[in-house]
Scaffold this active site. Structure first.
Site, PDB file in Angstrom:
ATOM      1  N   CYS A 126       1.186  -1.304   0.214  1.00  0.00           N
ATOM      2  CA  CYS A 126      -0.394  -0.045  -0.259  1.00  0.00           C
ATOM      3  C   CYS A 126       0.848   1.424  -0.122  1.00  0.00           C
ATOM      4  O   CYS A 126       1.648   1.112   0.566  1.00  0.00           O
ATOM      5  CB  CYS A 126      -0.971  -0.027   1.107  1.00  0.00           C
ATOM      6  SG  CYS A 126      -1.771   1.110   1.289  1.00  0.00           S
ATOM      7  N   CYS A 167     -16.346 -10.168   5.689  1.00  0.00           N
ATOM      8  CA  CYS A 167     -15.796  -8.435   5.831  1.00  0.00           C
ATOM      9  C   CYS A 167     -14.375  -8.974   4.557  1.00  0.00           C
ATOM     10  O   CYS A 167     -13.389 -10.255   4.919  1.00  0.00           O
ATOM     11  CB  CYS A 167     -15.095  -8.159   6.414  1.00  0.00           C
ATOM     12  SG  CYS A 167     -16.797  -7.537   7.390  1.00  0.00           S
ATOM     13  N   CYS A 173     -19.620   1.048   7.602  1.00  0.00           N
ATOM     14  CA  CYS A 173     -18.695   0.463   8.413  1.00  0.00           C
ATOM     15  C   CYS A 173     -17.446   2.072   9.268  1.00  0.00           C
ATOM     16  O   CYS A 173     -16.816   2.004   7.999  1.00  0.00           O
ATOM     17  CB  CYS A 173     -18.409  -0.348   8.567  1.00  0.00           C
ATOM     18  SG  CYS A 173     -17.145  -1.894   9.919  1.00  0.00           S
TER      19      CYS A 173
END
Length: 344
Positions: A64, A108, A199
């Site tokens: 990332c 999830c 969420c």
């Protein structure tokens, strides 16, 4: 002699106009008074002895480009994490079936991206559709979304999108510099506008002050609609990240954060999330008493440790807690013990 609660704290309606001073007053209540208040609110909206159970799978790990100071998946930190490409759809569905058999009601899927590429959307859509066919609620966390991407995921049937605010606006720049607070709020707006559930929560124990925990919860509670799920994460200190040597947060302060979240967002599921591996059973029990009614279970949360399902079942049995039930469909091989923890 107990003093009456301030008049500003006596309404239990769903509010979106909380002031900093009001939230700070809640944090300042005596611990027993705060938990009593939170448990009283909790019982008006939920069964106090049920906890929603979710499983979280990392469908794309590492590499990332962001610089979130807590995250082992950033390319900027040497944490020894192995980089993995986006999983094949069939692999994801195998994991979803296993989660369903163990009693999860929500699956999830998290990918370590700044934001997804449009070329990744067909695979993501297939994952969403496949998991929904198993009778599970679907949730994804993929980084920032454009309005078009949010609509595409919603049309595929994605139920929830996770995008945390992490901390207060004031402390945010000490933790992340590669995207702004407004970037996060914009993604949440795209998710809402597309018709998905939100969420969104944060991480505590990152060296912030209590005033920052006040600011985080105020931001969440004052969104146009409260997030349906509010994960409260305890920092997991990973070697190689800038926060690896951060000191421990007082467990009572963590429980206070759960309790205030419950009071501010009474109809939301408040999730006891990352960091449970380092919490003893007593801290987790206090968190449930304070209004936490959702957990992730399994061996890992994305890349960090989490108590195993059997450990959670044993704690649920000791506390008289049952996982929230759901209607079964498809293969009927879910572990029946998960629906009556008292029999374990």
């Amino acid at each position: 002699m107990n003093q009456p609660l301030p008049s500003s704290l006596t309404s239990e309606s769903l509010r979106h106009d909380w002031q900093r001073e009001e939230v700070a007053e809640l944090f300042a209540l005596p611990f027993s008074d705060l938990l009593f208040r939170a448990q009283s609110v909790h019982r008006r909206y939920f069964d106090p002895n049920e906890v929603q159970v979710s499983t979280l799978l990392s469908i794309k790990t590492g590499a990332c480009p962001e610089d979130c100071a807590y995250c082992p998946q950033s390319t900027r930190f040497d944490t020894g994490l192995s980089v993995e490409a986006l999983m094949e759809v069939n692999q994801v569905l195998e994991q979803a079936r296993a989660a369903r058999r163990s009693g999860a009601t929500r699956f999830c899927m998290g990918a370590a991206w700044r934001s997804p590429k449009d070329r990744d959307l067909p695979a993501l859509i297939a994952m969403i559709e496949g998991v929904k066919d198993l009778g599970l609620e679907t949730c994804m966390t993929l980084g920032m979304l454009s309005d078009t991407q949010a609509k595409t995921l919603a049309e595929a049937g994605l139920d929830y999108y996770n995008h945390n605010l992490d901390t207060s606006p004031e402390y945010y720049g000490d933790i992340i510099t590669t995207r702004t607070y407004n970037d996060r709020l914009e993604t949440l707006a795209h998710v809402r506008d597309a018709g998905m559930k939100v969420c969104s929560g944060g991480i505590v124990g990152m060296g912030e002050e209590q005033s920052d925990r006040v600011g985080l919860l105020q931001q969440l509670a004052n969104l146009p609609e409260h997030p349906e799920s509010v994960p409260i994460n305890m920092l997991v200190r990973v070697p190689g990240t800038p926060l690896a040597e951060e000191g421990d947060l007082d467990p009572f302060e963590f429980v206070r954060t759960i309790a205030v979240a419950r009071i501010l967002m009474p109809a939301s599921h408040v999730r006891l999330s990352a960091g449970r591996e380092d919490m003893n059973d007593q801290t987790q029990a206090l968190a449930f008493l304070a209004g936490a009614n959702s957990i992730f279970y399994g061996e890992k949360l994305l890349t960090t440790a989490n108590p195993g399902a059997n450990t959670d079942l044993a704690l649920f049995a000791r506390l008289g807690i049952n996982p929230e039930e759901r209607e079964m469909s498809g293969d009927e091989d879910a572990d029946p013990r998960f629906y009556n923890a008292m029999e374990v």
